[in-house]
Motif scaffolding. Structure first.
Motif, mmCIF file in Angstrom:
data_model
loop_
_atom_site.group_PDB
_atom_site.id
_atom_site.type_symbol
_atom_site.label_atom_id
_atom_site.label_comp_id
_atom_site.label_asym_id
_atom_site.label_seq_id
_atom_site.Cartn_x
_atom_site.Cartn_y
_atom_site.Cartn_z
ATOM 1 N N GLY A 13 69.614 88.658 -35.923
ATOM 2 C CA GLY A 13 68.540 87.804 -35.423
ATOM 3 C C GLY A 13 68.099 86.732 -36.399
ATOM 4 N N VAL A 14 68.444 86.896 -37.682
ATOM 5 C CA VAL A 14 67.921 85.997 -38.709
ATOM 6 C C VAL A 14 68.481 84.589 -38.576
ATOM 7 N N GLY A 60 70.184 90.767 -40.699
ATOM 8 C CA GLY A 60 70.530 91.129 -39.336
ATOM 9 C C GLY A 60 70.907 89.922 -38.501
ATOM 10 N N ASN A 70 59.059 91.436 -37.014
ATOM 11 C CA ASN A 70 59.672 91.164 -38.317
ATOM 12 C C ASN A 70 60.784 90.128 -38.200
ATOM 13 N N ALA A 71 61.580 90.227 -37.140
ATOM 14 C CA ALA A 71 62.675 89.269 -36.939
ATOM 15 C C ALA A 71 62.127 87.860 -36.747
ATOM 16 N N ASP A 72 61.045 87.728 -35.969
ATOM 17 C CA ASP A 72 60.410 86.415 -35.783
ATOM 18 C C ASP A 72 59.910 85.872 -37.117
ATOM 19 N N ARG A 113 62.793 84.726 -39.446
ATOM 20 C CA ARG A 113 63.295 83.393 -39.086
ATOM 21 C C ARG A 113 62.352 82.307 -39.601
#
Length: 291
Positions: A14-15, A12, A233-235, A238
């Motif tokens: 945000g990654v 995605g 999950n996005a945090d 990363r």
């Protein structure tokens, strides 16, 4: 010894917003297989070259069945990517795999039916092994990076890839549970098959967002709760990518990984019977084996 690996991340939008990512640029990569999902984001993280591809395009424009998986993998290969980490949101098929957990998948069941699944076709036939569809070496790096990032992670699991874009019926969900599948999603096939044909190391991080519809509490899950998990999950994704990059970069075994020679003994068509147009089209994907 110089670092020859280039780490590709498919996931995605945000990654790729990672602290410390430098020398960034978006670049359009032409592919003979059509348009990739988006431009590629090139960058470096502590000296490790990285390439990011938003699987659904920035803004999430492309549904799973319409992703041009062949163009995506071909573009990454042309960009010099050697190792691919796929980051995917999934539903859980097991009580113990709770929302927010990460699963480093080691098997797939491909239930997609509307997708073109191979670079090879009439005029140039090849059969690669998918017995072990992910790179165990990359899985080791991901497991260590997840633990170093304090992410609750499970090593090993079967990812049921459904066609979508609709979610499962309860009967389907229970069927997949009876097959002992662990998670369910819509995006990793034929991505994993094409990465194998392209002789790229490939591994999947499946991020659990919710329980699939089999779960008795499924209907009580609120949108707010799912969004909260997605953001967490996005945090974590990363953090995982940031921690795994240097380990992949310093792994001298990457060059000799068997994923990199997947086409050895896989191409069946005799040299004098090969369609030269297809050979030319596969210059990036299969050039090593064809030459």
């Amino acid at each position: 010894m110089s670092n020859k690996s280039v780490l590709g991340i498919i996931g995605g939008s945000g990654v790729y917003d990672i602290d410390g990512l430098t020398n960034t640029r978006w670049e359009k990569i032409e592919s003979p297989f059509g348009e990739p999902s988006d431009e590629l984001l090139f960058g470096e993280l502590d000296g490790q070259k990285m390439v990011f591809l938003p699987r659904h395009g920035r803004g999430h424009r492309i549904p799973p069945s319409e992703i041009n998986f062949k163009a995506n993998i071909d573009a990454l290969k042309r960009a010099g990517v050697t190792d691919v980490i796929s980051v995917s949101a999934v539903g859980s098929l097991k009580e113990e795999l709770k929302p927010g957990m990460f699963v480093i998948v080691d098997q797939f069941i491909d239930r997609t039916f509307a997708r073109n699944k191979s670079f090879f076709e009439t005029g140039l036939v090849a059969h690669v092994s998918m017995a072990h569809p992910v790179c165990n070496r990359l899985g080791d790096h991901l497991e260590l990076a997840a633990k170093n990032s304090d992410i609750e992670v499970v090593r090993g699991g079967t990812y049921l890839v459904m066609e979508g874009p609709q979610f499962s019926s309860v009967a389907e969900s229970e069927l997949y549970r009876s097959w002992n599948c662990d998670v369910i999603g819509m995006t990793n096939m034929p991505e994993a098959k094409l990465a194998r044909e392209a002789e790229m190391c490939y591994a999947t991080v499946a991020m659990v967002t919710d329980y699939d519809c089999w779960h008795p509490d499924h209907d009580n899950v609120t949108v707010d709760a799912i969004i909260k998990v997605l953001l967490a999950n996005a945090d974590n994704a990363r953090s995982l990518v940031k921690n795994v990059a240097p380990n992949v970069g310093t792994d001298m075994h990457g060059v000799t990984c068997t994923c990199k020679t997947a086409l050895d003994n896989a191409i069946i068509t005799a040299p004098d019977a090969r369609d030269q147009k297809i050979v030319n089209k596969l210059s990036a994907i299969a050039g090593r084996a064809l030459n």
